[in-house]
Design a protein around this motif. Structure first.
Motif, PDB file in Angstrom:
ATOM      1  N   LYS A 144      -3.827  -9.569  -9.690  1.00  0.00           N
ATOM      2  CA  LYS A 144      -4.185 -10.637  -8.757  1.00  0.00           C
ATOM      3  C   LYS A 144      -4.008 -10.155  -7.323  1.00  0.00           C
ATOM      4  CE  LYS A 144      -3.059 -14.963  -9.395  1.00  0.00           C
ATOM      5  NZ  LYS A 144      -2.272 -16.205  -9.645  1.00  0.00           N
ATOM      6  N   ASP A 145      -4.842 -10.706  -6.437  1.00  0.00           N
ATOM      7  CA  ASP A 145      -4.637 -10.457  -5.015  1.00  0.00           C
ATOM      8  C   ASP A 145      -3.865 -11.624  -4.405  1.00  0.00           C
ATOM      9  OD1 ASP A 145      -6.452 -12.532  -4.618  1.00  0.00           O
ATOM     10  OD2 ASP A 145      -8.097 -11.223  -3.999  1.00  0.00           O
ATOM     11  N   SER A 203      -2.547  -3.807  -7.871  1.00  0.00           N
ATOM     12  CA  SER A 203      -2.658  -4.456  -6.571  1.00  0.00           C
ATOM     13  C   SER A 203      -1.413  -4.116  -5.767  1.00  0.00           C
ATOM     14  CB  SER A 203      -2.783  -5.972  -6.756  1.00  0.00           C
ATOM     15  OG  SER A 203      -2.871  -6.630  -5.509  1.00  0.00           O
ATOM     16  N   SER A 204      -1.611  -3.613  -4.564  1.00  0.00           N
ATOM     17  CA  SER A 204      -0.486  -3.190  -3.724  1.00  0.00           C
ATOM     18  C   SER A 204       0.237  -4.405  -3.166  1.00  0.00           C
ATOM     19  CB  SER A 204      -1.000  -2.323  -2.569  1.00  0.00           C
ATOM     20  OG  SER A 204      -1.632  -3.134  -1.587  1.00  0.00           O
ATOM     21  N   LEU A 209      -6.533  -3.295  -3.704  1.00  0.00           N
ATOM     22  CA  LEU A 209      -6.734  -2.893  -5.092  1.00  0.00           C
ATOM     23  C   LEU A 209      -6.923  -1.386  -5.181  1.00  0.00           C
ATOM     24  CD1 LEU A 209      -9.291  -5.646  -6.188  1.00  0.00           C
ATOM     25  CD2 LEU A 209      -6.825  -5.615  -6.619  1.00  0.00           C
ATOM     26  N   PHE A 210      -6.274  -0.781  -6.171  1.00  0.00           N
ATOM     27  CA  PHE A 210      -6.435   0.637  -6.461  1.00  0.00           C
ATOM     28  C   PHE A 210      -6.611   0.792  -7.972  1.00  0.00           C
ATOM     29  CE2 PHE A 210      -4.209   0.544  -2.455  1.00  0.00           C
ATOM     30  CZ  PHE A 210      -4.660   1.660  -1.750  1.00  0.00           C
ATOM     31  N   ALA A 282       2.047   1.576 -10.130  1.00  0.00           N
ATOM     32  CA  ALA A 282       3.101   0.584  -9.908  1.00  0.00           C
ATOM     33  C   ALA A 282       3.792   0.918  -8.596  1.00  0.00           C
ATOM     34  CB  ALA A 282       4.105   0.585 -11.061  1.00  0.00           C
ATOM     35  N   TRP A 283       3.917  -0.064  -7.717  1.00  0.00           N
ATOM     36  CA  TRP A 283       4.535   0.141  -6.410  1.00  0.00           C
ATOM     37  C   TRP A 283       6.028  -0.121  -6.495  1.00  0.00           C
ATOM     38  CZ3 TRP A 283      -0.477  -0.627  -7.011  1.00  0.00           C
ATOM     39  CH2 TRP A 283      -1.367  -0.028  -6.113  1.00  0.00           C
TER      40      TRP A 283
END
Length: 483
Positions: A144-145, A203-204, A209-210, A282-283
């Motif tokens: 999700k953004d 999603s960062s 999005l990446f 994964a951030w």
């Protein structure tokens, strides 16, 4: 009832196709100082191929398995939350506590309406694409953004006699090879195209999005991309569903035309040296709970049973960056990563179909940090004359010399062939190195050429305590020079 609720069928055939350049990944095991792998005991007598993974703000972990179940881990107790899904390969704990699963024919929302610990409502969130019962037509996501929109990616088919193909993979229509968006009202729209096997979507923290794509036809080595609306990412067959294209025109279009209009990867992921089949980014949002890498990106690899980092660099307003190995020695193929509320990195695993260096067919592990600072490359940034390399601990000034560094560069050949060897491989000689006053950053001057992948080796470096640097090479995708 929606089209897959409690579906019984499950495609069991999996790909045996491998790159002509594939070899066995390195056998040595490496873990940074301070980090260890904890194996999680999974439900007994369950083929626990963990292909979807997310956690809650209170520490529960939800796992989707490739054989169609969703399990919940609370403390050390497992319970089955849902079953009968069609080869799910992604899972999201939504803001309202419901679970959204990406399975082959649709995104499905799972709710436990009577609070008995099991989902009793299976509803379709989105399913506007076509699934042709091809084993390789995976659906990845959801993410999700910040605006509440959902996103997913759709794998191309393999071995489908009815598919339009220009290489190993193909499309029978229905948005195969696309990324898609589903807004808060449930409206579906194609978002981007030209994707091949986009197994990792993320999603960062900023909402960008990446995604990762796996090496193969039209993807000469695995890639890490910024996913942008309306962009083409290189695999031509999905263009057949875009205005102005036909299968005939695509077939008769020169490779150079596709090369010119495709989006460049933010980072190329060297085949074998870093990854063969990367999963989701994964951030590290743990604010230091996971060590000195806060804000960085961690990705697992299904084939090599390792985890690597992505180091972003914004050059002239555009992302490019580097990849560097982080640790290996996991028990199975790492396809899903997730940081939990405690700062632990959970790793969902499967070796199904493609095999994995770890040897076990499936599993669940997590990476934990004990507070010890490792001696590793922390970050790399492009300068006008070379690079700065920042480390997690102070560098011994006596180890900083030209002899401690070497470099080489190459590119890959973009085509319909399955993968590419290194092209135009050549050594690059650093001309100057220096250490910052705080002893954390080394500056290297060296010749720079755009559109190259630059490998920098620094095996001679030591920290002030005499430790050798852990991972001694980094791979920087030099799309453009700094102006």
């Amino acid at each position: 009832m929606n089209k897959i609720t409690k579906a019984l069928g499950l495609s069991l055939l999996l790909s045996s196709a491998v790159s002509v350049y594939a070899q066995q990944p390195p056998k040595h095991t490496y873990k940074p100082d301070g980090y260890s792998i904890v194996t999680i005991e999974t439900p007994e007598d369950v083929r626990f191929h963990a292909t979807g993974l997310d956690s809650t703000s209170t520490g529960e972990v939800y796992v989707a398995t490739r054989f169609g179940d969703v399990w919940k881990l609370a403390g050390d107790k497992w319970s089955k939350f849902a079953e009968g899904l069609h080869e799910p390969t992604g899972l999201l704990v939504d803001d309202d506590g419901s679970i959204v699963v990406a399975q082959k024919p649709e995104f499905t929302r799972l709710r436990d309406t009577d609070n008995d610990g099991q989902a009793d409502e299976y509803s379709m969130l989105a399913g506007d694409w076509d699934f042709h019962d091809n084993y390789h037509e995976f659906t990845f996501g959801p993410v999700k953004d910040k605006a509440g929109n959902y996103y997913g990616t759709l794998n191309l088919s393999h071995g489908d006699p009815d598919a339009f193909s220009l290489g190993a993979m193909g499309s029978s229509g229905g948005y195969r090879g696309f990324a898609f968006k589903v807004n808060k009202d449930g409206e579906f729209s194609p978002y981007a195209w030209g994707l091949r096997s986009p197994a990792g979507l993320g999603s960062s923290p900023e909402g960008e999005l990446f995604y990762t794509d796996n090496q193969g036809d039209w993807v000469p080595t695995s890639t890490f991309h910024l996913l942008q609306e309306g962009k083409f990412y290189g695999h031509p067959v999905s263009l057949a569903q875009r205005p102005g294209y036909s299968k005939e025109s695509i077939t008769n279009t020169a490779v150079e035309v596709f090369d010119k209009i495709r989006e460049k990867p933010v980072a190329l992921i060297p085949h074998l040296e870093v990854a063969n089949s990367p999963g989701n980014p994964a951030w590290d949002t743990t604010k230091g709970q996971f060590g000195p890498f806060a804000g960085q990106i961690f990705i697992g690899d299904q084939t090599q049973s390792n985890i690597f980092r992505v180091l972003l660099d914004k050059v002239n307003g555009v992302y490019q960056g580097a990849v560097i190995n982080f640790m290996n020695g996991f028990q199975s193929g790492n396809i899903r990563n997730e940081f939990d509320i405690k700062g632990q990195l959970w790793v969902g695993q499967t070796a199904r179909g493609w095999g994995a260096a770890g040897g076990k067919p499936f599993g669940l592990q997590k990476v934990v940090w004990d507070g010890t600072t490792p001696f590793e490359l922390h970050n790399i940034k492009l300068t006008k004359t070379g690079f700065t390399l920042t480390f997690t601990d102070k560098v011994d000034v006596n180890s900083v010399s030209l002899d401690s560094f070497s470099a080489q560069q190459w590119n890959y050949h973009y085509s319909g062939n399955y993968g590419s060897p290194k092209m135009n491989l050549e050594a690059v000689k650093p001309s100057k190195v220096s250490l910052s006053a705080d002893k954390l950053t080394v500056t290297i001057d060296m010749p720079l050429t755009a559109d190259k992948l630059v490998q920098i080796d620094f095996p001679g470096l030591k920290d002030i305590n005499g430790r050798n640097v852990g991972v001694e090479k980094v791979y920087y995708t030099l799309n453009q020079l700094r102006k």
